[in-house]
Design an enzyme around this catalytic site. Structure first.
Site, PDB file in Angstrom:
ATOM      1  N   THR A  81       0.914  -1.312  -0.126  1.00  0.00           N
ATOM      2  CA  THR A  81       0.040   0.088   0.046  1.00  0.00           C
ATOM      3  C   THR A  81       0.821   1.328  -0.112  1.00  0.00           C
ATOM      4  OG1 THR A  81      -0.239   0.036   2.334  1.00  0.00           O
ATOM      5  CG2 THR A  81      -1.735  -1.172   1.190  1.00  0.00           C
ATOM      6  N   ASP A  82       2.068   1.106   0.512  1.00  0.00           N
ATOM      7  CA  ASP A  82       2.964   2.223   0.723  1.00  0.00           C
ATOM      8  C   ASP A  82       3.562   2.627  -0.949  1.00  0.00           C
ATOM      9  OD1 ASP A  82       4.929   3.971   2.227  1.00  0.00           O
ATOM     10  OD2 ASP A  82       6.130   3.032   0.694  1.00  0.00           O
TER      11      ASP A  82
ATOM     12  N   PHE B  58     -45.492  18.606   5.173  1.00  0.00           N
ATOM     13  CA  PHE B  58     -45.482  17.232   5.216  1.00  0.00           C
ATOM     14  C   PHE B  58     -46.820  16.867   6.126  1.00  0.00           C
ATOM     15  CE2 PHE B  58     -44.161  13.161   7.644  1.00  0.00           C
ATOM     16  CZ  PHE B  58     -43.889  12.719   6.178  1.00  0.00           C
TER      17      PHE B  58
ATOM     18  N   ARG C 297     -42.868  23.902   6.615  1.00  0.00           N
ATOM     19  CA  ARG C 297     -41.748  23.613   7.797  1.00  0.00           C
ATOM     20  C   ARG C 297     -40.283  24.054   7.173  1.00  0.00           C
ATOM     21  NH1 ARG C 297     -40.792  16.982   7.470  1.00  0.00           N
ATOM     22  NH2 ARG C 297     -40.908  17.092   5.120  1.00  0.00           N
TER      23      ARG C 297
ATOM     24  N   GLN D 137     -39.019  12.873   0.254  1.00  0.00           N
ATOM     25  CA  GLN D 137     -39.106  11.873  -0.882  1.00  0.00           C
ATOM     26  C   GLN D 137     -39.384  12.598  -2.165  1.00  0.00           C
ATOM     27  OE1 GLN D 137     -40.354  11.181   2.184  1.00  0.00           O
ATOM     28  NE2 GLN D 137     -39.868   9.296   2.775  1.00  0.00           N
TER      29      GLN D 137
ATOM     30  N   ASN E 251     -32.787  14.319   6.996  1.00  0.00           N
ATOM     31  CA  ASN E 251     -33.799  15.316   7.217  1.00  0.00           C
ATOM     32  C   ASN E 251     -33.304  15.879   8.529  1.00  0.00           C
ATOM     33  OD1 ASN E 251     -36.056  17.098   7.618  1.00  0.00           O
ATOM     34  ND2 ASN E 251     -37.439  15.346   7.288  1.00  0.00           N
TER      35      ASN E 251
END
Lengths: 282, 282, 282, 282
Positions: free
Chosen positions: D57-58, D158, D175, D218, D244
């Site tokens: 990974t190096d 809503f 809201r 939605q 939300n």
């Protein structure tokens, strides 16, 4: 318009050091994060770009690793002093060095009931901390605990507080008391065994928190401070900060259920924040 | 242009529940964070703003608290199933419920050598986790461990890897091996004691990590998975992710010092990330 | 042993307030996080559990929302003063109130090139801050900027610094200079337009950072402070903290490539931390 | 017992790259964090500690810096492909490479109304992202946006949601709608101008969010996805996740005040989480 530099300090933060001491039968592991801040005759760097007296912060980082090589690291308090003295001893123009160290704890993994000699698991959020402030005039050493989560499920009331037109909080005889303790204590001039003091003070704080019949966070904080001072004669003062990490009773009545102090919602925001400093009396 | 909704799901995340069970002689404390995701006949909410089949996410939150009241919470796996079944049993149009629970551990404070009946301290970063996926066709239960810090100071080598023109990493016979374990195991159809399995698997993972003569993170990860499968016959598969949280040897030679595998710098970025899934053979 | 309470303060932190002011043609949006700390005659709560003089922190939270209702919130400085005065005016035993407010910025979404009247996107990590300290003797107002990321790709050198046996850093004529600015300025007794001052000072800080031929972080920090003082006569003092968020040149020579100050690795740990306080000269 | 390795992958994460391109009149700045994951014939490393096929990974980290030197970095999508191809072209045993890049935006500082040629300020929390998945069979490119904070103060209702015995949420016509957008879109086989597509899709998402008369998260999410697909013919599919982030109306009636949709408390926990995937219709 003219402007004057009235204060300055600089240094390196979050120098992360891991030291492994390899004994024949077991390894010791220390993991620290070191912050260094120097004050002294550095004004020319600010006002004229003259860096000739600046110890580069990269050099400070190197210094941490080089001095850690020769230091036993038995406790962070002595390593902090070694670092602070290095900067004052080697630089006549440095007036003060402030070294802050946070130690991240590791515990040994248990294998078949016995501590493993070289394998560890993380010790949790709780940290041991230390701040050395060394000047040409003297030395202050503060040690502490940070991020220690505490919670008790009873023996905590909150009644009789001031009520004004914006007060809606009901009084309670039995609430959850949850906090994240930060405590810092100041050592006096007498030599101390830093590890012993840390262990003793921590246990005094924990036991008092557990056993106190709390009438409020303020009262428990004070009791904890008094117990800490009593547990370790080498400290002169202790400063405690305890956020009130509220666990709010959930209203289950709307669902036709009783909530007999069983079901709570944990909230982080907003939180109370209670602080106090206690000093040994005469 | 027309567009079609090809997948949808929704729910509530981070519903934080504290439950205190008050026995005569001691209190039990559970602190969970619950995530809920539902799938089903919700397309009309997306395409037409018709919310008539939507269980409000606020209702999901209320449901967690209401059902927690009547549930013993001995383990998160059974509570997750209770939640999932609630949403399917009460809503014919819900096709699947996925409940993910993270349990934050608390340990009892010791007072004069004995566990206190109602005072606790934080159990650290390590979390116990659980995901239930319930559909009309069946049930999957995965349990896991997350954020478990592990470190061993020896018995870890890394040699013989592929070398190309961008390879500079030297081979080593003795390096620090540090990781933050995440493991998730899948239960088979046979009933399991979830708490026993968690304890047994965790211990198998820890002991294997400690005792393995590692030739690489991959090899140790596989050995840990094999040991976990062997420790608990009720699980079929285990998935492990182990970042390689490098501790890099500091070059002290420039200061005329030898660094005999003693002084390291801990780094978080970049880090290796090794994953593997092991399944019980036939 | 006796112990005395030598200092105490308490309050509520992270009271998150959203206020929407609904004009006919557009909505104004403010999002703040408010911290309150009171000092006064509260010792009996600590030492005796007598809460009769405690303003509950829950009441403080309510007060923020109730007073926000009647306040235009044009700037956080005036709202902070309103809150501080409320606690002193209504509680003779309160000696001081410290109100700290962090404002999270929102920008209007542009729709077809025009600012939308009621839709916003997040303004970034940068925060506007304010601390009012009100006592029976007087008022201090500090305003500030926090978490402002700054980076310049040239016009930054670092040469001629002190070299000791632990110094390995090479001198450089051209490095990246990256920081996360925190600046706090103290207002004098003359009335100020807080929004104007914030805007002016911020622009002075930005322009100076951009245009300064830096010989070191210290020198640039001082120049920025001087420019801020010059830009707004109502402030007396400014305190700046600038971490040095290093971008380190990557060694590409080992791959037979030249790195002409093009390719860097960004690091967060460790980092330099440079601070200075500048005051208007006489 | 026997156990089999049924899946494995490994790589390097959080390779932080800064590239400065130095034109005569201005500098370009790119800051990226790159994650690499490879799959292929690596099983022997897991099961036998045979590392001979492991790209360290190096080495992956080095590869990022070396290839960045020769790449214009006009967009992260082409750099991701370059990286992915490198690993497959140079390693016959690598079956797939997955490159994920996060770009942190910087904006130019304005000095006297004009963009500065080499000084920048942070572009905020919003990130541009990209994931290339390259196998011997083909190429998938997904691009995205993450951590884009959005808030509208009206045009969000809503109503009409399902009510059961645990429902307490009142219906609302007005809201606050606040979210932190994450969107990922999948490119089709036709060549695209990645920067143009990103700009166009982002603007479509923003404008739709601002102008939509929302009947629920939605519905708005779907409308945003449809608009994104319409804005850029080169993409086939878009996946959106919108938490939300509730702003709850504060009850001021208890203080004798009316709260005309003005004063809210922002909360992070719990939060709704709404997701949807939209695909271009036939």
């Amino acid at each position: 318009m003219s402007a004057v530099l009235v204060h300055d300090a600089y240094g390196k933060s979050l120098v992360r050091l891991t030291k492994v001491t390899r004994h024949a039968d077991r390894h010791e592991l220390k993991e620290l994060a070191v912050d260094i801040q120097l004050e002294g005759e550095f004004a020319a760097a600010y006002t004229a770009g003259d860096n000739s007296r600046l110890v580069a912060t990269d050099t400070m980082k190197n210094t941490v690793y080089a001095l850690a090589k020769g230091h036993p690291l038995r406790d962070i308090e002595s390593f902090g002093q070694t670092l602070a003295r290095h900067f004052l001893d080697n630089n006549a123009h440095v007036a003060s060095a402030r070294i802050h160290i946070v130690e991240h704890a590791w515990r040994r993994i248990e294998v078949q009931g016995r501590d493993h000699p070289h394998a560890f698991l993380g010790g949790g959020a709780e940290k041991r901390t230390m701040t050395v402030s060394l000047t040409r005039q003297g030395l202050h050493i503060e040690s502490g605990i940070d991020d220690l989560l505490l919670l008790k499920t009873t023996d905590s009331a909150f009644r009789g507080f001031l009520r004004d037109r914006f007060t809606t909080l009901p009084e309670t005889d039995d609430r959850i008391f949850a906090t994240i303790l930060k405590a810092d204590w100041l050592y006096g001039p007498d030599a101390a065994d830093w590890n012993d003091c840390h262990r003793t003070i921590r246990q005094a704080l924990l036991e008092t928190f557990a056993q106190h019949k709390s009438l409020g966070v303020q009262q428990t904080l004070f009791a904890m401070g008094v117990a800490a001072l009593a547990s370790c004669p080498q400290i002169e003062e202790i400063r405690i900060a305890m956020p009130n990490k509220h666990r709010l009773l959930v209203n289950l009545q709307v669902f036709g259920m009783e909530n007999a102090n069983e079901i709570f919602v944990a909230t982080d925001e907003p939180h109370g924040l209670i602080t106090g400093t206690m000093r040994r009396g005469q």
